[in-house]
Design an enzyme around this catalytic site. Sequence first.
Site, PDB file in Angstrom:
ATOM      1  N   GLU A 123     -42.594  16.661 -56.253  1.00 37.13           N
ATOM      2  CA  GLU A 123     -41.882  17.779 -55.646  1.00 37.13           C
ATOM      3  C   GLU A 123     -41.224  18.625 -56.735  1.00 37.13           C
ATOM      4  O   GLU A 123     -40.634  18.091 -57.666  1.00 37.13           O
ATOM      5  CB  GLU A 123     -40.822  17.244 -54.672  1.00 37.13           C
ATOM      6  CG  GLU A 123     -39.926  18.276 -54.037  1.00 37.13           C
ATOM      7  CD  GLU A 123     -40.684  19.323 -53.240  1.00 37.13           C
ATOM      8  OE1 GLU A 123     -40.454  20.525 -53.511  1.00 37.13           O
ATOM      9  OE2 GLU A 123     -41.496  18.968 -52.378  1.00 37.13           O
TER      10      GLU A 123
ATOM     11  N   ASP B 223     -47.448  25.877 -49.520  1.00 39.33           N
ATOM     12  CA  ASP B 223     -47.088  27.295 -49.501  1.00 39.33           C
ATOM     13  C   ASP B 223     -48.361  28.126 -49.347  1.00 39.33           C
ATOM     14  O   ASP B 223     -49.288  28.005 -50.146  1.00 39.33           O
ATOM     15  CB  ASP B 223     -46.374  27.651 -50.810  1.00 39.33           C
ATOM     16  CG  ASP B 223     -45.734  29.031 -50.778  1.00 39.33           C
ATOM     17  OD1 ASP B 223     -46.191  29.879 -49.984  1.00 39.33           O
ATOM     18  OD2 ASP B 223     -44.791  29.269 -51.548  1.00 39.33           O
TER      19      ASP B 223
ATOM     20  N   ASN C 163     -44.088  19.661 -61.675  1.00 40.58           N
ATOM     21  CA  ASN C 163     -44.980  20.727 -61.216  1.00 40.58           C
ATOM     22  C   ASN C 163     -46.399  20.169 -61.221  1.00 40.58           C
ATOM     23  O   ASN C 163     -47.041  20.075 -62.268  1.00 40.58           O
ATOM     24  CB  ASN C 163     -44.875  21.943 -62.136  1.00 40.58           C
ATOM     25  CG  ASN C 163     -45.657  23.133 -61.614  1.00 40.58           C
ATOM     26  OD1 ASN C 163     -46.591  22.985 -60.844  1.00 40.58           O
ATOM     27  ND2 ASN C 163     -45.272  24.327 -62.032  1.00 40.58           N
TER      28      ASN C 163
ATOM     29  N   GLY D 282     -46.243  17.963 -53.357  1.00 40.08           N
ATOM     30  CA  GLY D 282     -45.304  18.781 -52.593  1.00 40.08           C
ATOM     31  C   GLY D 282     -44.790  17.981 -51.415  1.00 40.08           C
ATOM     32  O   GLY D 282     -44.920  18.368 -50.255  1.00 40.08           O
TER      33      GLY D 282
ATOM     34  N   THR E  13     -44.343  14.542 -41.230  1.00 31.93           N
ATOM     35  CA  THR E  13     -43.518  15.447 -42.038  1.00 31.93           C
ATOM     36  C   THR E  13     -42.627  16.325 -41.168  1.00 31.93           C
ATOM     37  O   THR E  13     -42.926  16.592 -40.003  1.00 31.93           O
ATOM     38  CB  THR E  13     -44.401  16.363 -42.909  1.00 31.93           C
ATOM     39  OG1 THR E  13     -45.124  17.257 -42.056  1.00 31.93           O
ATOM     40  CG2 THR E  13     -45.381  15.550 -43.739  1.00 31.93           C
ATOM     41  N   GLU E  14     -41.551  16.787 -41.763  1.00 29.57           N
ATOM     42  CA  GLU E  14     -40.634  17.687 -41.064  1.00 29.57           C
ATOM     43  C   GLU E  14     -41.357  18.959 -40.614  1.00 29.57           C
ATOM     44  O   GLU E  14     -41.181  19.443 -39.488  1.00 29.57           O
ATOM     45  CB  GLU E  14     -39.467  18.047 -41.983  1.00 29.57           C
ATOM     46  CG  GLU E  14     -38.463  18.994 -41.346  1.00 29.57           C
ATOM     47  CD  GLU E  14     -37.417  19.476 -42.341  1.00 29.57           C
ATOM     48  OE1 GLU E  14     -37.815  20.099 -43.338  1.00 29.57           O
ATOM     49  OE2 GLU E  14     -36.225  19.213 -42.108  1.00 29.57           O
TER      50      GLU E  14
END
Length: 252
Positions: free
Chosen positions: A96, A152, A129, A73, A227-228
């Site tokens: 991703e 998530d 995935n 991810g 990371t963002e």
Amino acid sequence: MSGKETNPTFSKSTGLPRKRFYRARAHSNPLSDSHFPVPVSPRHVDYSVHYPQYFPSSDQVDSCKKIQFADIGCGFGGLLISLSTLFPETLMIGMELRDKVTEYVKERILALRVTNPGQYQNISVVRTNSMKYIPNYFEKGQLSKMFFLFPDPHFKEKNHRRRVISPFLLDEYAYVLEVGGIIYTITDVEELGDWMKTCLENHPMFEALTDEELKADPVTKLLSSATEEGQKVDRNGGQTFRAVYRRIAPSL
């Protein structure tokens, strides 16, 4: 005039893709069916597509040089970019599910290779995935590091089976990690942090790194800064919850 100079999706000053043209939903449903090619086995991963400087042709797929780091991810690729120069001889890949985000990372890496000759040749990204296809990409004991940064949280209890860290999936991660390999996790959701830590703590093939080991590991500092998502949490003064564990041999 080059295509990038006239293409509005690229910055004229940096030559890098503009993130606003690749925006997507924050997360995707990992249990839904998506349509993208999946290698039959790790032997069928075409390294020449991802690392052309190391593998000029697909005939070299059986080379002894393999991917060692996997960012699961990977989002917009910030961690991969930082790790690339920290470990310049290590092949690493981001995995991703979102197609637009994957395309952004591809363009970002290609642009960095052009503007920094000889650098960033050791990183790549693939749309897949990872909850379904990890064994299709990596052999037993192939990886030395796996990253799960700000996954998530899937807050609803009925959706916990969608979480990327779970007892069942840890079995797969233990399979592809070498003994001594490290799993890095971080989140800004305390309940998810507790969940991931508990899953790892209860698994017989993982043990926590000591505080001294964490301080000595240069990668640890990147978990919240590269990371963002991590940068956003920092700007907002939020907390993060980290769990870093080592793959161990099962006790007999």
